[in-house]
Design an enzyme around this catalytic site. Sequence first.
Site, PDB file in Angstrom:
ATOM      1  N   SER A 243       0.833  -1.209   0.000  1.00  0.00           N
ATOM      2  CA  SER A 243       0.000   0.000   0.000  1.00  0.00           C
ATOM      3  C   SER A 243       0.866   1.258   0.000  1.00  0.00           C
ATOM      4  O   SER A 243       0.353   2.366  -0.009  1.00  0.00           O
ATOM      5  CB  SER A 243      -0.916   0.020   1.236  1.00  0.00           C
ATOM      6  OG  SER A 243      -0.144   0.009   2.421  1.00  0.00           O
TER       7      SER A 243
ATOM      8  N   ASN B 293      -2.062  -1.165  13.440  1.00  0.00           N
ATOM      9  CA  ASN B 293      -3.513  -0.995  13.463  1.00  0.00           C
ATOM     10  C   ASN B 293      -3.934   0.325  14.114  1.00  0.00           C
ATOM     11  O   ASN B 293      -4.806   1.035  13.606  1.00  0.00           O
ATOM     12  CB  ASN B 293      -4.164  -2.172  14.193  1.00  0.00           C
ATOM     13  CG  ASN B 293      -3.920  -3.489  13.475  1.00  0.00           C
ATOM     14  OD1 ASN B 293      -3.350  -3.502  12.389  1.00  0.00           O
ATOM     15  ND2 ASN B 293      -4.337  -4.592  14.075  1.00  0.00           N
TER      16      ASN B 293
ATOM     17  N   THR C 103     -39.080  26.808 -12.126  1.00  0.00           N
ATOM     18  CA  THR C 103     -39.361  25.480 -11.577  1.00  0.00           C
ATOM     19  C   THR C 103     -39.574  24.592 -12.796  1.00  0.00           C
ATOM     20  O   THR C 103     -40.024  25.088 -13.843  1.00  0.00           O
ATOM     21  CB  THR C 103     -40.633  25.457 -10.702  1.00  0.00           C
ATOM     22  OG1 THR C 103     -41.753  25.791 -11.510  1.00  0.00           O
ATOM     23  CG2 THR C 103     -40.530  26.454  -9.535  1.00  0.00           C
ATOM     24  N   HIS C 104     -39.232  23.336 -12.702  1.00  0.00           N
ATOM     25  CA  HIS C 104     -39.330  22.407 -13.851  1.00  0.00           C
ATOM     26  C   HIS C 104     -38.569  22.934 -15.064  1.00  0.00           C
ATOM     27  O   HIS C 104     -38.929  22.628 -16.191  1.00  0.00           O
ATOM     28  CB  HIS C 104     -40.796  22.149 -14.236  1.00  0.00           C
ATOM     29  CG  HIS C 104     -41.692  21.836 -13.080  1.00  0.00           C
ATOM     30  ND1 HIS C 104     -41.910  20.563 -12.616  1.00  0.00           N
ATOM     31  CD2 HIS C 104     -42.406  22.654 -12.256  1.00  0.00           C
ATOM     32  CE1 HIS C 104     -42.735  20.595 -11.584  1.00  0.00           C
ATOM     33  NE2 HIS C 104     -43.043  21.854 -11.338  1.00  0.00           N
TER      34      HIS C 104
ATOM     35  N   SER D 118     -12.995  24.162 -29.144  1.00  0.00           N
ATOM     36  CA  SER D 118     -13.182  22.891 -29.828  1.00  0.00           C
ATOM     37  C   SER D 118     -12.066  22.713 -30.839  1.00  0.00           C
ATOM     38  O   SER D 118     -11.610  23.686 -31.445  1.00  0.00           O
ATOM     39  CB  SER D 118     -14.538  22.878 -30.525  1.00  0.00           C
ATOM     40  OG  SER D 118     -14.531  21.956 -31.606  1.00  0.00           O
TER      41      SER D 118
ATOM     42  N   LYS E 189     -16.414  27.752 -31.020  1.00  0.00           N
ATOM     43  CA  LYS E 189     -16.918  27.216 -29.756  1.00  0.00           C
ATOM     44  C   LYS E 189     -16.210  27.757 -28.523  1.00  0.00           C
ATOM     45  O   LYS E 189     -15.016  28.017 -28.517  1.00  0.00           O
ATOM     46  CB  LYS E 189     -16.757  25.689 -29.751  1.00  0.00           C
ATOM     47  CG  LYS E 189     -17.704  25.000 -30.698  1.00  0.00           C
ATOM     48  CD  LYS E 189     -19.068  24.796 -30.072  1.00  0.00           C
ATOM     49  CE  LYS E 189     -19.048  23.545 -29.226  1.00  0.00           C
ATOM     50  NZ  LYS E 189     -20.325  23.298 -28.595  1.00  0.00           N
TER      51      LYS E 189
ATOM     52  N   ASN F  41     -16.534  26.373 -24.638  1.00  0.00           N
ATOM     53  CA  ASN F  41     -17.234  25.310 -23.904  1.00  0.00           C
ATOM     54  C   ASN F  41     -17.075  25.431 -22.387  1.00  0.00           C
ATOM     55  O   ASN F  41     -16.031  25.861 -21.904  1.00  0.00           O
ATOM     56  CB  ASN F  41     -16.721  23.941 -24.358  1.00  0.00           C
ATOM     57  CG  ASN F  41     -17.165  23.599 -25.764  1.00  0.00           C
ATOM     58  OD1 ASN F  41     -18.239  24.008 -26.198  1.00  0.00           O
ATOM     59  ND2 ASN F  41     -16.334  22.875 -26.487  1.00  0.00           N
TER      60      ASN F  41
ATOM     61  N   GLU G 116     -18.755  21.382 -16.432  1.00  0.00           N
ATOM     62  CA  GLU G 116     -19.075  19.983 -16.744  1.00  0.00           C
ATOM     63  C   GLU G 116     -18.247  19.020 -15.906  1.00  0.00           C
ATOM     64  O   GLU G 116     -18.745  17.992 -15.445  1.00  0.00           O
ATOM     65  CB  GLU G 116     -18.846  19.718 -18.233  1.00  0.00           C
ATOM     66  CG  GLU G 116     -19.869  20.414 -19.101  1.00  0.00           C
ATOM     67  CD  GLU G 116     -19.489  20.372 -20.582  1.00  0.00           C
ATOM     68  OE1 GLU G 116     -20.384  20.125 -21.398  1.00  0.00           O
ATOM     69  OE2 GLU G 116     -18.314  20.575 -20.912  1.00  0.00           O
TER      70      GLU G 116
ATOM     71  N   GLN H 290      -7.561  -1.635   4.782  1.00  0.00           N
ATOM     72  CA  GLN H 290      -6.564  -0.927   3.971  1.00  0.00           C
ATOM     73  C   GLN H 290      -7.208  -0.279   2.740  1.00  0.00           C
ATOM     74  O   GLN H 290      -6.666   0.657   2.172  1.00  0.00           O
ATOM     75  CB  GLN H 290      -5.467  -1.916   3.538  1.00  0.00           C
ATOM     76  CG  GLN H 290      -4.382  -1.295   2.704  1.00  0.00           C
ATOM     77  CD  GLN H 290      -3.173  -2.223   2.569  1.00  0.00           C
ATOM     78  OE1 GLN H 290      -2.530  -2.554   3.572  1.00  0.00           O
ATOM     79  NE2 GLN H 290      -2.892  -2.677   1.368  1.00  0.00           N
TER      80      GLN H 290
HETATM   81  N1  ARG Z   1      -1.395  -0.873   5.546  1.00  0.00           N
HETATM   82  C1  ARG Z   1      -2.313  -1.255   6.565  1.00  0.00           C
HETATM   83  C2  ARG Z   1      -3.624  -0.493   6.393  1.00  0.00           C
HETATM   84  O1  ARG Z   1      -3.632   0.402   5.642  1.00  0.00           O
HETATM   85  C3  ARG Z   1      -1.738  -0.888   7.892  1.00  0.00           C
HETATM   86  C4  ARG Z   1      -2.185  -1.806   8.982  1.00  0.00           C
HETATM   87  C5  ARG Z   1      -1.675  -3.162   8.732  1.00  0.00           C
HETATM   88  N2  ARG Z   1      -1.998  -4.015   9.814  1.00  0.00           N
HETATM   89  C6  ARG Z   1      -1.855  -5.327   9.709  1.00  0.00           C
HETATM   90  N3  ARG Z   1      -2.158  -6.008  10.743  1.00  0.00           N
HETATM   91  N4  ARG Z   1      -1.459  -5.904   8.609  1.00  0.00           N
HETATM   92  O2  ARG Z   1      -4.624  -0.819   6.971  1.00  0.00           O
END
Ligand code: ARG
Length: 465
Positions: A22, A109, A154-155, A276, A282, A284, A289, A321
């Site tokens: 991650s 955690n 309205t509408h 465009s 144009k 735009n 949007e 995660q």
């Molecule tokens: N990368 C993990 C997350 O985003 C961090 C916590 C990981 N904890 C674990 N017990 N593997 O949640």
Amino acid sequence: MRLWGGRFEGGPADALTRLSVSVHFDWRLVPYDLLASRAHARVLNRAGLLADDELARMLAAIDDLEEACKSGAFRPTVADEDVHTALERGLLERLGSLGGKLRAGRSRNDQIATDLRLYLRDHVRTIVSRLVELETALMSQAEQHAETAAPGMTHLQHAQPVSFGHQLLAHVHPLTRDIERLRDWDKRAAISPLGSGALAGSSLPLDPQAVAAELGFDAAAANSMDAVADRDFAAEFLFCAAMIGIHLSRLGEEIVLWASQEFRWIEMDDAYSTGSSIMPQKKNPDVAELARGKSGRLIGSLMTLLTTLKGLPLTYNRDLQEDKEPVFDAVDTLLLVLPAVSGLVSTMRVNTAKLETSASDGFALATDLAELLVRKGVAFRDAHEAVGHLVVWCQVNDKEFGELTDEELAKVSPHFGGDVRDVLSVPGALAARKAYGGTAPDRVRDQLDTLRETVDAQAAWATGA
Ligand code: ARG
């Protein structure tokens, strides 16, 4: 560089590593992870688990690592699973075995839950500042156009004339609510999970409340299991973001209409419109949007996280995660869209003449006429009917209300006299709606005064002023 190799004989499969990593998206949590690390180092020191000189070396190494992360001298590698792993490597490189002391009493955690709260509380303030800029842009246009009559709809059909300023402010109020929602969100987000460890707290004499205070939280979590499992704050933020997206999409849609050849209510500044590749004429409304379009991904991010959370058992599960990418994407999206929309609004030129000439189109003063009869004692039901006949008569004879002679008026209904013409003025119709919340230019200016106070308070909250 793993944080958990001790009981394993072999290394992880490539497929696992690729699935699990991650760090490519959680790297942006570095400053928050280091902030929490400083607080944790201090609490270990107070607990007698880190000597004073160790603390000093630890804090210096954290500062050095932060600089190295900023300059790019320290980068995560593919072998670092996540931001916590990478930063522990950075500390080990600087401190040797002392770097390994910081993990005592702490788990990824409680760390990740803390980091994400710190990140969001910080970024929410930036988002609020950008929202305030949009509020301000809308308000200064509204101030210039408090007296400008526009066709209220309205509408998507002409209904009654309104002050164009009133309509612009109707887009400010939702934004003020969005900000109040974020401020209220912040109260629930201001809880520190640090000290919860993996799920059960720590047997070490840590001081979660002191850590919470040091990190600017209002309190430490009362339940370590809830603290590591809870992502309500992320989901609630994503709801706030989705609601902002929806408000921007509604404003965006209006601007698209206003800028169209059919409306011609506004002209967009060149800096906030696009051309465009094939049609040279144009201009735009891509900003409007994209504001409308990006609301889709904001809603999607909320759905993604809610779906991830549904049915998860206590406490931490790796599913959690998946909380970060939708949150980061929502933050990035808002910070991308809001400045563009503010620029579009503050630079657009309002075509006052076009608005005013169309304000009374479509017999938009019909209600005023009916209310004139009500003031003369006619039941509204009968007045409604009589004015309805008058509209049909005008359509058949290709006339506007204002072109009717006394004779023609009397022919349609005995209720109509020459005084009909007194209420057939658009400025008169606006001024008459002078009760609180109405579109009378005086009320619009009062509304602006009140909004300015609200927006000032919101701006001050965002910057901590
Ligand atoms: N990368 C993990 C997350 O985003 C961090 C916590 C990981 N904890 C674990 N017990 N593997 O949640």
